[in-house]
Scaffold this active site. Structure first.
Site, short mmCIF file in Angstrom:
data_model
loop_
_atom_site.label_atom_id
_atom_site.label_comp_id
_atom_site.label_asym_id
_atom_site.label_seq_id
_atom_site.Cartn_x
_atom_site.Cartn_y
_atom_site.Cartn_z
N GLU A 285 0.84 -1.21 0.00
CA GLU A 285 0.00 0.00 0.00
C GLU A 285 0.87 1.26 0.00
OE1 GLU A 285 -2.78 -0.89 -0.85
OE2 GLU A 285 -2.78 -2.93 -0.09
N TYR A 372 -1.54 -7.66 -11.31
CA TYR A 372 -0.54 -7.60 -10.25
C TYR A 372 0.76 -8.26 -10.68
CZ TYR A 372 -4.22 -6.32 -6.90
OH TYR A 372 -5.22 -5.67 -6.24
N1 BES Z 1 -6.08 -1.16 -4.28
C1 BES Z 1 -5.98 -2.55 -4.02
C2 BES Z 1 -7.30 -3.15 -3.60
C3 BES Z 1 -8.33 -3.08 -4.70
C4 BES Z 1 -8.10 -3.73 -5.91
C5 BES Z 1 -9.52 -2.44 -4.51
C6 BES Z 1 -9.05 -3.67 -6.90
C7 BES Z 1 -10.47 -2.39 -5.51
C8 BES Z 1 -10.24 -3.00 -6.72
C9 BES Z 1 -4.92 -2.84 -2.94
O1 BES Z 1 -3.77 -2.08 -3.09
C10 BES Z 1 -4.48 -4.26 -3.08
O2 BES Z 1 -4.00 -4.59 -4.14
N2 BES Z 1 -4.61 -5.05 -2.03
C11 BES Z 1 -4.11 -6.40 -2.01
C12 BES Z 1 -2.78 -6.40 -1.32
C13 BES Z 1 -1.86 -7.51 -1.70
C14 BES Z 1 -1.68 -7.68 -3.17
C15 BES Z 1 -0.51 -7.28 -1.02
C16 BES Z 1 -5.12 -7.26 -1.24
O3 BES Z 1 -5.98 -6.71 -0.58
O4 BES Z 1 -5.06 -8.47 -1.34
ZN ZN Z 2 -2.62 -2.78 -4.82
#
Ligand code: BES
Ligand code: ZN
Length: 598
Positions: A285, A372
């Site tokens: 984050e 990702y």
């Molecule tokens: N911003 C994202 C969460 C998100 C993704 C909200 C798509 C809405 C739509 C956040 O930064 C994220 O990727 N969280 C991951 C963290 C992990 C990859 C370390 C999670 O929550 O799993």
């Molecule tokens: Zn993210």
């Protein structure tokens, strides 16, 4: 650029500043008040368009209170309702008086029992990707940035926190009004609010943790490395531009591990493993403070730019903070997950492309590991080709050149060509950058080199699967990441139930406090048909609400011969408590008949 997920027409009238004044009503589950806007108008412009969703509009006025004409179109199931407001010649400020709906997708209202202390209700917003329009009428496109200020009135003794500078409360009988301002221009998805009984603890000069008082001690311990993380990130990509980097621990139904709301990251309590082993989510984050918040994907088709760059930086931070060995293991783990996902989808599936057309879909709904991990693999490939020093210099330059801008995939590629590959164009050609972002499948060039730890863990897993004795398995010093990897390899090898009981007897994996370890462990139990694990499955599916953990476990149960009815039963019990975004994704799997936004 054209954003298929917003009705706004920024080329004619664009929001430059938002001023919110809202009352939080827990008994009716409503926010009521005003959103006032400063607009930048093109010559001759006579109207401004906003995105809304299930909002009740009372009236729209100029700053003196004179009513303005408007049209609210019927709701589109994905995009919500287009709001067009007529502007008398030259009018640059409008005020929208409105109330949200109790079903607003961005708002999760929790009863006291659904919080850690059980003493007071809680509210949080989740705007990413296109949910902000359900709590603020707004130009809800990541390509449109504005500054904001807010006054949020909540019943005592609750407090409000936002993704902004906190200016302190004014308290009157029974209620407090909290004031905030965000002086840096941000897109709508990064406006965020949480309300509850929250306390805070300083970690460093610009870092603090907010949590319910009963959780504060644990949270302060778990996230004690935050200040060091910001320092490491600055060493990597240049100055942190947001002032503070605070965290707030959400209730268990928070649908993500973390959400990068500027100045105030929201995190899931599932990160509180007790041993700081899940703080890589915080590094993730934090990396978004550059990749995402400072330089933002222009549309949701470019989402991979936010997440791919962030995962690349997350692992670089991981290496700086916790050493190369751990970071390399995560990189190999990432590639393995990615290859499995590409194999599952089919290497020619359009959904395996980095940049793809999200039109007609909610971008938060079908999030896979592709943006990702294939996004990170894109940068690993470049790093391998040009070397770290060159890529690092480009990253610092990129975040400087594009600071507070929103960028498309084409702009990113053009910038790489102009600033990284200018003197080595042949190398850019050899990397086939266009093909990387536009073609399906997974180029072999993204594969990370095998690390020593990876080989050790993988051969241990292979031995276990080959029914060699576990007596010699030396797991001393294994991190939860190593365990997760080990269990991931076992999962693919479909081990016999006897192996699982031996592992449990030896390592008590079912007692792990680490959700990343528990998840593959429980998936193994489902695969092996071990019904003794039902109580643990039930609590895992009930005690946290992250899509990334819920979805694979429900999917496994559904496809097992014995677990389908159980999955349906647990889902029926828990559905109302999951976040609306989680329901959006799980309904497709478990409850196709009930795809209402309830
Ligand atoms: N911003 C994202 C969460 C998100 C993704 C909200 C798509 C809405 C739509 C956040 O930064 C994220 O990727 N969280 C991951 C963290 C992990 C990859 C370390 C999670 O929550 O799993
Ligand atoms: Zn993210």
């Amino acid at each position: 650029m054209n954003d298929a997920h917003s009705f706004a027409e920024p080329q004619s009238a664009r929001v430059t500043h938002l001023k919110l004044d809202l009352q939080v009503d827990f008994s009716e589950r409503l926010l009521t008040g005003t959103a006032s806007f400063d607009l930048q108008l093109a010559a001759g412009c006579t109207q401004v368009v906003f995105d809304t969703r299930k909002l009740q509009l009372q009236r729209i006025t100029d700053v003196s209170g004179n009513s303005l004409d408007y049209v609210l179109a019927p709701e589109d199931p994905v995009l919500g309702a287009k709001l067009t407001v007529q502007l008398p010649a030259g009018l640059q400020h409008v005020v929208i008086h409105y109330t949200t709906s109790p079903e607003a997708e961005a708002l999760q209202w929790l009863t006291a029992e659904q919080t850690a202390s059980g003493e007071a209700p809680f509210l949080f917003t989740q705007g990413h990707a296109i949910q902000t329009r359900s709590w603020i009428p707004i130009q809800d496109s990541p390509g449109i940035r504005f500054t904001y200020e807010a006054r949020i009135t909540v019943p005592a003794p609750l407090i409000a926190v936002m993704s902004a500078e906190h200016l302190g409360p004014q308290t009157t009988a029974g209620a407090s009004t909290f004031a905030f301002r965000m002086l840096e221009p941000i897109p709508a998805y990064l406006v965020a609010l949480a309300v509850g009984v929250l306390a805070s603890r300083e970690i460093g000069p610009r870092t603090a943790v907010f949590a319910e008082p009963v959780t504060l001690e644990r949270a302060a311990f778990e996230f004690a490395e935050m200040e060091r993380m910001v320092e490491a990130a600055e060493a990597l990509v240049g100055p942190y531009r947001w002032g503070r980097f605070d965290l707030v621990v959400m209730p268990p139904s928070f649908p993500y591990g973390g959400m990068e709301n500027p100045r105030l990251t929201f995190v899931s309590p599932s990160l509180l493993a007790g041993d700081r082993s899940l703080t890589t989510v915080v590094a993730h984050e934090l990396a978004h403070a550059w990749a995402g918040n400072l330089v933002t994907n222009a549309t949701w088709n470019d989402f991979w730019i936010n997440e791919g760059t962030t995962v690349y930086l997350e692992l670089r931070l991981h290496e700086l903070l916790w050493g190369r060995e751990r970071a390399e293991l995560l990189q190999s783990w990432g590639y393995r997950e990615l290859a499995a996902e590409v194999a599952r989808m089919g290497a020619d599936s359009p959904d395996t492309r980095l940049a793809y057309d999200m039109r007609g879909r909610d971008p938060a709904e079908g999030v896979t590991v592709i943006p990702y991990l294939k996004g990170a693999a894109f940068f690993w490939t470049i790093e391998k080709a040009v070397g770290r020093a060159a890529l690092d210099a480009w990253l610092v330059g990129w975040f400087g050149r594009q600071a507070f801008c929103s960028v498309t995939t084409e702009q990113l590629l053009a910038d790489l060509r102009a600033h990284l590959f200018a003197r080595i164009p042949d190398q850019a050609a050899a990397l086939e950058l266009e093909s990387w972002v536009h073609d399906p499948g997974l180029p072999e060039s993204g594969r990370p080199p095998p690390s020593a730890l990876l080989q050790l863990v993988e051969s241990a897993a292979a031995d276990a699967l080959a029914n060699k004795s576990l007596a010699e398995l030396d797991t001393a010093g294994w991190s939860p990441q190593a365990w997760r990897h080990f269990l991931g390899v076992l999962l693919a090898g479909r081990p016999a139930p006897a192996l699982l009981s031996t592992l449990e007897a030896k390592f008590a994996l079912s007692k792990s406090h680490n959700a990343e370890v528990l998840l593959p462990w429980l998936r193994l139990q489902v695969q092996a048909g071990n019904q003794a694990a039902i109580p643990e499955l039930r609590s895992f599916l009930s005690e946290q609400g992250r899509t990334r953990f819920l979805r694979p476990l429900y999917a496994d149960l559904l496809s097992s011969s014995w677990g389908a009815a159980l999955a349906q039963q647990i889902y029926a019990e828990r559905r109302a408590r999951y976040h609306s975004l989680v329901r959006l994704s799980l309904d497709k799997l478990l409850n196709p008949a009930a795809q209402s936004p309830l």
